[in-house]
Every structure is written in structure tokens, then in C-alpha cells.
Write an enzyme that holds these catalytic residues in place. Structure first.
Site, PDB file in Angstrom:
ATOM      1  N   PHE A 149       0.803  -1.229   0.000  1.00  0.00           N
ATOM      2  CA  PHE A 149       0.000   0.000   0.000  1.00  0.00           C
ATOM      3  C   PHE A 149       0.831   1.271   0.000  1.00  0.00           C
ATOM      4  O   PHE A 149       0.321   2.350  -0.304  1.00  0.00           O
ATOM      5  CB  PHE A 149      -0.948   0.013   1.221  1.00  0.00           C
ATOM      6  CG  PHE A 149      -0.264   0.365   2.518  1.00  0.00           C
ATOM      7  CD1 PHE A 149       0.015   1.694   2.838  1.00  0.00           C
ATOM      8  CD2 PHE A 149       0.110  -0.611   3.427  1.00  0.00           C
ATOM      9  CE1 PHE A 149       0.664   2.027   4.024  1.00  0.00           C
ATOM     10  CE2 PHE A 149       0.747  -0.293   4.610  1.00  0.00           C
ATOM     11  CZ  PHE A 149       1.027   1.027   4.904  1.00  0.00           C
ATOM     12  N   LYS A 173      -1.006  -7.224  -9.303  1.00  0.00           N
ATOM     13  CA  LYS A 173      -1.999  -7.339  -8.229  1.00  0.00           C
ATOM     14  C   LYS A 173      -1.654  -6.250  -7.219  1.00  0.00           C
ATOM     15  O   LYS A 173      -0.811  -6.430  -6.357  1.00  0.00           O
ATOM     16  CB  LYS A 173      -1.923  -8.742  -7.592  1.00  0.00           C
ATOM     17  CG  LYS A 173      -3.207  -9.232  -6.945  1.00  0.00           C
ATOM     18  CD  LYS A 173      -3.754  -8.322  -5.870  1.00  0.00           C
ATOM     19  CE  LYS A 173      -3.033  -8.477  -4.552  1.00  0.00           C
ATOM     20  NZ  LYS A 173      -3.492  -7.489  -3.549  1.00  0.00           N
ATOM     21  N   GLU A 176      -5.006  -3.970  -2.086  1.00  0.00           N
ATOM     22  CA  GLU A 176      -6.441  -3.664  -2.075  1.00  0.00           C
ATOM     23  C   GLU A 176      -6.738  -2.378  -1.302  1.00  0.00           C
ATOM     24  O   GLU A 176      -7.833  -1.818  -1.406  1.00  0.00           O
ATOM     25  CB  GLU A 176      -7.241  -4.848  -1.503  1.00  0.00           C
ATOM     26  CG  GLU A 176      -6.947  -5.206  -0.047  1.00  0.00           C
ATOM     27  CD  GLU A 176      -5.742  -6.139   0.111  1.00  0.00           C
ATOM     28  OE1 GLU A 176      -4.734  -5.957  -0.607  1.00  0.00           O
ATOM     29  OE2 GLU A 176      -5.814  -7.036   0.975  1.00  0.00           O
ATOM     30  N   SER A 226       5.105  -6.987   3.451  1.00  0.00           N
ATOM     31  CA  SER A 226       5.644  -7.321   4.768  1.00  0.00           C
ATOM     32  C   SER A 226       6.439  -8.628   4.702  1.00  0.00           C
ATOM     33  O   SER A 226       6.219  -9.458   3.801  1.00  0.00           O
ATOM     34  CB  SER A 226       4.493  -7.480   5.760  1.00  0.00           C
ATOM     35  OG  SER A 226       3.651  -8.537   5.324  1.00  0.00           O
ATOM     36  N   CYS A 281       9.751   1.517   3.574  1.00  0.00           N
ATOM     37  CA  CYS A 281      10.617   0.415   3.998  1.00  0.00           C
ATOM     38  C   CYS A 281      12.033   0.917   4.227  1.00  0.00           C
ATOM     39  O   CYS A 281      12.867   0.197   4.750  1.00  0.00           O
ATOM     40  CB  CYS A 281      10.605  -0.699   2.962  1.00  0.00           C
ATOM     41  SG  CYS A 281      11.272  -0.153   1.401  1.00  0.00           S
ATOM     42  N   GLU A 375       8.952  -4.154  13.234  1.00  0.00           N
ATOM     43  CA  GLU A 375       8.696  -3.081  12.279  1.00  0.00           C
ATOM     44  C   GLU A 375       7.410  -2.373  12.716  1.00  0.00           C
ATOM     45  O   GLU A 375       6.339  -2.987  12.738  1.00  0.00           O
ATOM     46  CB  GLU A 375       8.522  -3.634  10.865  1.00  0.00           C
ATOM     47  CG  GLU A 375       8.270  -2.527   9.865  1.00  0.00           C
ATOM     48  CD  GLU A 375       8.116  -3.017   8.432  1.00  0.00           C
ATOM     49  OE1 GLU A 375       7.430  -4.032   8.209  1.00  0.00           O
ATOM     50  OE2 GLU A 375       8.673  -2.365   7.536  1.00  0.00           O
TER      51      GLU A 375
HETATM   52  P1  NAD Z   1       1.333  -6.692   3.057  1.00  0.00           P
HETATM   53  O1  NAD Z   1       2.357  -7.768   3.164  1.00  0.00           O
HETATM   54  O2  NAD Z   1       0.210  -6.687   4.017  1.00  0.00           O
HETATM   55  O3  NAD Z   1       0.655  -6.736   1.593  1.00  0.00           O
HETATM   56  C1  NAD Z   1       1.432  -6.825   0.421  1.00  0.00           C
HETATM   57  C2  NAD Z   1       0.622  -7.546  -0.644  1.00  0.00           C
HETATM   58  O4  NAD Z   1       0.327  -8.872  -0.184  1.00  0.00           O
HETATM   59  C3  NAD Z   1      -0.709  -6.880  -0.954  1.00  0.00           C
HETATM   60  O5  NAD Z   1      -0.912  -6.878  -2.347  1.00  0.00           O
HETATM   61  C4  NAD Z   1      -1.726  -7.753  -0.228  1.00  0.00           C
HETATM   62  O6  NAD Z   1      -2.957  -7.801  -0.900  1.00  0.00           O
HETATM   63  C5  NAD Z   1      -1.067  -9.111  -0.238  1.00  0.00           C
HETATM   64  N1  NAD Z   1      -1.449  -9.920   0.937  1.00  0.00           N
HETATM   65  C6  NAD Z   1      -1.782  -9.463   2.172  1.00  0.00           C
HETATM   66  N2  NAD Z   1      -2.061 -10.505   2.993  1.00  0.00           N
HETATM   67  C7  NAD Z   1      -1.891 -11.629   2.262  1.00  0.00           C
HETATM   68  C8  NAD Z   1      -2.013 -13.028   2.554  1.00  0.00           C
HETATM   69  N3  NAD Z   1      -2.373 -13.466   3.765  1.00  0.00           N
HETATM   70  N4  NAD Z   1      -1.744 -13.910   1.575  1.00  0.00           N
HETATM   71  C9  NAD Z   1      -1.392 -13.486   0.349  1.00  0.00           C
HETATM   72  N5  NAD Z   1      -1.261 -12.170   0.014  1.00  0.00           N
HETATM   73  C10 NAD Z   1      -1.504 -11.257   0.961  1.00  0.00           C
HETATM   74  O7  NAD Z   1       2.135  -5.307   3.059  1.00  0.00           O
HETATM   75  P2  NAD Z   1       1.527  -3.837   3.164  1.00  0.00           P
HETATM   76  O8  NAD Z   1       0.997  -3.633   4.532  1.00  0.00           O
HETATM   77  O9  NAD Z   1       0.659  -3.547   1.997  1.00  0.00           O
HETATM   78  O10 NAD Z   1       2.857  -2.968   2.971  1.00  0.00           O
HETATM   79  C11 NAD Z   1       3.713  -2.591   4.015  1.00  0.00           C
HETATM   80  C12 NAD Z   1       4.868  -3.542   4.135  1.00  0.00           C
HETATM   81  O11 NAD Z   1       5.588  -3.570   2.899  1.00  0.00           O
HETATM   82  C13 NAD Z   1       5.888  -3.111   5.176  1.00  0.00           C
HETATM   83  O12 NAD Z   1       6.301  -4.259   5.871  1.00  0.00           O
HETATM   84  C14 NAD Z   1       7.020  -2.527   4.360  1.00  0.00           C
HETATM   85  O13 NAD Z   1       8.284  -2.568   4.976  1.00  0.00           O
HETATM   86  C15 NAD Z   1       6.979  -3.410   3.167  1.00  0.00           C
HETATM   87  N6  NAD Z   1       7.644  -2.806   2.029  1.00  0.00           N
HETATM   88  C16 NAD Z   1       8.875  -3.283   1.714  1.00  0.00           C
HETATM   89  C17 NAD Z   1       9.572  -2.719   0.674  1.00  0.00           C
HETATM   90  C18 NAD Z   1      10.943  -3.215   0.337  1.00  0.00           C
HETATM   91  O14 NAD Z   1      11.497  -2.733  -0.627  1.00  0.00           O
HETATM   92  N7  NAD Z   1      11.526  -4.132   1.072  1.00  0.00           N
HETATM   93  C19 NAD Z   1       9.013  -1.667  -0.055  1.00  0.00           C
HETATM   94  C20 NAD Z   1       7.730  -1.226   0.286  1.00  0.00           C
HETATM   95  C21 NAD Z   1       7.051  -1.805   1.345  1.00  0.00           C
END
Ligand code: NAD
Length: 484
Positions: A149, A173, A176, A226, A281, A375
Site C-alpha cells: 500500500f 496485483k 487492495e 511485509s 521500507c 517493524e
Molecule cells: P502486506 O504484506 O500486508 O501486503 C502486500 C501484498 O500482499 C498486498 O498486495 C496484499 O494484498 C497481499 N497480501 C496481504 N495478505 C496476504 C495473505 N495473507 N496472503 C497473500 N497475500 C496477501 O504489506 P503492506 O501492509 O501492503 O505494505 C507494508 C509492508 O511492505 C511493510 O512491511 C514494508 O516494509 C513493506 N515494504 C517493503 C519494501 C521493500 O522494498 N523491502 C518496499 C515497500 C514496502
């Protein structure tokens, strides 16, 4: 609702489906601005079929022609920057300057893709008399990108230009929580001349992601999100024999030495911990204060107090995120840390239902506290005190993450000492957010990244291509050699 309901994008058109929807919120005021479909396996199947139909034509288009799309796409991102940035602000909550920076970065990523014909040509060598070996890069096929997000426009563009310019067809994808930018990305790619079917958007959540991980028609997946979900996606998709690069969460440590330039250190650290409401991140999460740095901390406190929520710092993404972050602050206080700048309970006039938290600085945190380990993903900086730089490095090294680390010092020797020993993929000196700019690649270490390669720059070329090794002999006089 301010925006029409979100639709999947397939074969160059937005398609309606009989799907369940969830609401999309504007985090600045808590209003519902749209709703997004939760796509099923059938929707993923349809997107993959469409991409498979487009793949032969696109992959056989010369790369110099393919990148023409990205010259135009870059120009379109710049032309529409106001509108694209406003959309990012609307769905993610970023303030205008942050949202514009995100779109500009997306344009820079497209610019890099335009240089791929120069950077990634094949290789050829006469390896013995009359015998040539050559290596050419081929796309891997239909690929997917699953995004978080926090950067609705930039993070999809970490993958889109390079993967497509290198000849792949992609299914995006998006998160959401922020599905609106993806629709505009699709429209601008079409306007830039991308053939239908080369790029698809399938909205949804867990079920959609699982369908992508399981689909035999998808050859590679880039994931950003994450660590918890990065592990799920990495395990599931590699078990299905896909190539996967999964970027996870972070806990970035900034080591601050007493000789650091006060203004440069204090302003950079506060910008890093509070920018994008700490939802980067690459955000500063732990400051490891070495010896006597109170003069720097005092200046940091002044900078943090000058930040006005709603004007200089946007909200966090959701009510649940706000509550979680505030719980972390309270728990640290209860464990004996000192909250020296407190962003809890902030109310922005006119946006009383927004999910705002002001910049928060917590001093005298010990490495065993949860605030020092987890985090938090909000505008919260934990200060851990150490006597020596090696103690500080040991604190940094203990984190299971490894996205970024920085050191603030005027000493080249100390800087090099930390750069060598930091257990992170991206390291800065006197830089609060050490994001490598193109052509340098972006990617962390340890639990911040699973898989080989990086997501942008040169590191992504290997990931989005497979090399074909060809050996040719046309002249009979070449005879036989030791291999033939
Ligand atoms: P998230 O892991 O909740 O979601 C990421 C994606 O996974 C979304 O598209 C979501 O729909 C999907 N998803 C969520 N739950 C799922 C499940 N149970 N099974 C399958 N898919 C699922 O992450 P977020 O909250 O959207 O973003 C924030 C996180 O992203 C933070 O931890 C941040 O550090 C990380 N991030 C990392 C980088 C990097 O370069 N390392 C860059 C940006 C964000």
C-alpha cells in the site's frame, strides 16, 4: 463515492465481474472513496490467458521498439503528474510533495527501462577458430507483480517498465488498500502504445495472490510487502517452481556519532523517520546514539516538533494501523522508555476522522524492547544508547531484517568501518534514506528480501530474463575441436 468502483484490466479494457467488493478509504478523513473487487482464480486464469496470447508478439518485438512505449509512458507520467499525485494522496494519504516525488521516481524508473537496449545487449565471442559462442537474453514469459500500500504508483513501477521492456507480459496485483493508481497506470501504458494483453491488473487479496502463486502459466513473481507475507508468497510460489523475488519489511538503524554535523544529521534523521508518515521500507526506525550526542537529539526534537500533522505529514493508512502504532508507543513507555516527542492523539482540524499520528521520538529504549525489534511502520523513532560504535553495530546486526542502515559522522574511517559491518543491503553515510538511484539496484538482505537479484536497476535484468547460450560454426575448415 468519489471514484467509480475499481475494475480489473484485461486485454486493454476494464472488465466488470460479479465479484465481492471491499471499500477503499481516504486515510486523511476516513471517507469511503471507492470499492475494489476481490478477484477469484477464474479472474487470474482469464488474465493469464490474455497475457499468454499477447506474449508471442510482444516477446518477438525488438527491444528497441519495445522501449519506445516507455519513452512515451515516462512523458505521460510527467504530463499527468498533478493528477497522478493527487490520486496517490487520496488513496494513500501522502502529502502533495511526497506524492509528486513518488510519481517522479516512477518516471525515472521508466527512463532506466529506456536504456535497456544499451545496457542489456547480448554477447558474442569467437571461442575457437571459426566457432562463436553468443548469449542472448529472453523474457521468462507471463509474470506477476504483487505490491504493497505504501507506494501505489512507484512500487508497481519498480517492476513494470523493466519486466515489460525485457519482453515479458505482466499481471499486476495492487494492494487492495490503494487500488486506484493501478487503473491510471494501465490507461497511460495503453496510451503510450503498449499492445493489449501485455499488461493486466487483477485486484484482490489473499485468494487472488494464492491463485497467482499456484498458476502454472506464471513463470516469475515479484512481491513487495511485509516479511510475513513475503515468506508466504516466496514459499508457495517457489514450491510451484516459479522464480520469485520477494521484498519484505524493514527495521532500519541509523548510527549517530558525536562528531556528526548537527544540522545535516538531525534534519535527515527526522525526514527519514517522519516522511510518508514513517510508512517507507527505508524509514529510520532505530537511532543508535553513540556516546554524547544529546546536542543532536535536542535539534532532532526541535525539527520533529515543527512538523504539522495534516500539512507536513499525512495520516497512516488505516484506523487499525494508527491503533497498532499507538499501542507500540504506549508499550515502550510502560516498559520504561521515555517518550520525548509524542504524536499520539493528534487531531487535524477539519479532518477529525483521519488516521493521523505526529512524529514520535522515544529515548532510552533498550534493544530487548519490542519497539526496538518489530517493524512499527509509522512515524516513530526509537533511540538506543551505546558507548561505542562497535556496540552500535552489534545492535544493528542483531536485527533479523536488513533493508537499510546509515551512519552519521564526519570521519571517513568510522563511516567505512560501519559500511563494511552493517548487516543490510543498502547502506548510507550522512543519508537518512539511502535509496540507490538508477542505475543502481534496490534490494535488502536477510528477512528484507528473499530470492536472488534486486528489484530495480541492473539487478532486475537477470531476474526478468533467461539467457540462451548459442554456439555456432559455419566454416568446415574449423574442423573438430575438443568439445565436438
Ligand atoms: P502486506 O504484506 O500486508 O501486503 C502486500 C501484498 O500482499 C498486498 O498486495 C496484499 O494484498 C497481499 N497480501 C496481504 N495478505 C496476504 C495473505 N495473507 N496472503 C497473500 N497475500 C496477501 O504489506 P503492506 O501492509 O501492503 O505494505 C507494508 C509492508 O511492505 C511493510 O512491511 C514494508 O516494509 C513493506 N515494504 C517493503 C519494501 C521493500 O522494498 N523491502 C518496499 C515497500 C514496502
Amino acid at each position: 463515492m468519489k471514484y467509480p468502483e475499481v475494475r480489473n484490466y484485461r486485454d486493454g479494457s476494464f472488465v466488470a465481474g460479479d465479484l465481492p467488493f471491499i471499500d477503499v478509504y481516504n486515510p486523511s478523513d476516513g471517507s469511503i472513496i471507492s470499492r475494489v473487487p476481490m478477484s477469484t482464480r477464474d479472474d487470474v486464469d482469464a488474465a493469464v490467458s490474455s497475457a499468454e496470447r499477447a506474449f508471442p508478439g510482444w516477446s518477438r518485438t525488438p527491444i528497441k521498439e519495445r522501449v519506445q512505449v516507455f519513452y512515451k509512458y515516462k512523458a505521460l507520467l510527467e504530463k499527468h503528474i498533478d493528477e497522478l499525485a493527487a490520486l496517490v494522496s487520496e488513496e494513500n494519504g501522502k502529502v502533495a510533495s511526497e506524492a509528486r516525488a513518488e510519481v517522479l521516481k516512477a518516471a525515472e524508473l521508466s527512463e532506466y527501462a529506456c536504456s535497456l537496449p544499451q545496457i542489456a545487449p547480448g554477447e558474442v565471442l569467437e571461442v575457437s577458430r571459426g566457432v562463436e559462442c553468443r548469449i542472448e537474453r529472453y523474457p521468462v514469459g507471463v509474470v506477476a507483480a504483487i505490491t504493497p500500500f505504501n507506494f501505489p504508483n512507484m512500487v508497481p513501477n519498480w517492476s513494470i517498465p523493466n519486466a515489460l521492456a525485457l519482453g515479458n507480459c505482466m499481471i499486476l496485483k495492487p494492494s487492495e488498500l490503494v487500488p486506484l493508481s493501478a487503473g491510471r497506470i494501465a490507461e497511460l501504458l495503453r496510451e503510450a502504445g503498449l499492445p493489449d494483453g501485455v499488461f493486466q491488473v487483477v485486484h484482490g487479496g489473499r485468494e487472488t495472490v494464492e491463485a497467482l502463486c499456484d498458476h502454472s502459466g506464471i513463470a516469475a513473481i515479484s512481491f513487495v510487502g511485509s516479511t510475513q507475507i513475503a515468506k508466504v508468497v516466496y514459499r508457495r510460489a517457489t514450491a510451484n517452481l516459479k522464480r520469485v523475488l520477494a521484498l519484505g519489511g524493514a527495521k532500519n538503524h541509523l548510527i549517530v556519532m558525536p562528531d556528526a554535523d548537527v544540522e545535516m544529521a538531525s534534519s535527515n534523521i527526522i525526514a527519514s523517520m517522519s516522511g510518508c508518515a514513517g510508512q517507507r521500507c527505508m524509514a529510520a526506525s532505530v537511532m543508535v546514539a553513540v556516546s554524547k550526542v544529546d546536542h543532536i537529539i535536542e535539534r532532532m526534537i526541535a525539527h520533529a516538533r515543527s512538523i504539522v500533522p495534516g500539512r507536513d505529514i499525512g495520516p497512516v493508512i488505516s484506523r487499525a494501523a494508527k491503533e497498532r502504532i499507538e499501542r507500540y508507543i504506549t508499550e515502550a513507555e510502560d516498559a520504561g522508555a521515555t517518550v520525548v516527542v509524542d504524536g499520539r492523539g493528534v487531531v487535524v482540524p477539519g479532518k477529525e476522522n483521519g488516521y493521523f499520528i505526529g512524529p514520535t521520538i522515544i529515548d532510552h529504549v533498550t534493544p530487548d524492547m519490542r519497539i526496538a525489534q518489530d517493524e512499527v511502520f509509522g512515524p516513530v523513532l526509537a533511540i538506543v544508547r551505546t558507548k561505542t560504535v562497535d556496540e552500535a553495530i552489534a545492535v544493528e546486526n542483531r536485527s533479523p531484517y536488513g533493508n537499510a542502515a546509515s551512519v552519521f559522522t564526519e570521519s571517513g574511517g568510522v563511516a567505512r568501518h560501519v559500511m563494511d559491518r552493517a548487516n543490510a543491503g543498502m547502506v548510507g553515510v550522512n543519508v537518512g534514506v539511502p535509496v540507490p538511484r538508477e542505475p543502481f539496484s534496490f534490494g535488502g538482505w536477510n528477512e528484507s528480501k528473499f530470492g536472488v537479484g534486486d528489484i530495480t536497476g541492473r539487478g532486475s535484468i537477470e531476474f526478468w530474463t533467461q539467457s540462451k547460450k548459442m554456439t555456432t560454426k559455419w566454416n568446415r575448415e574449423a574442423g573438430t575441436n575438443w568439445m565436438s
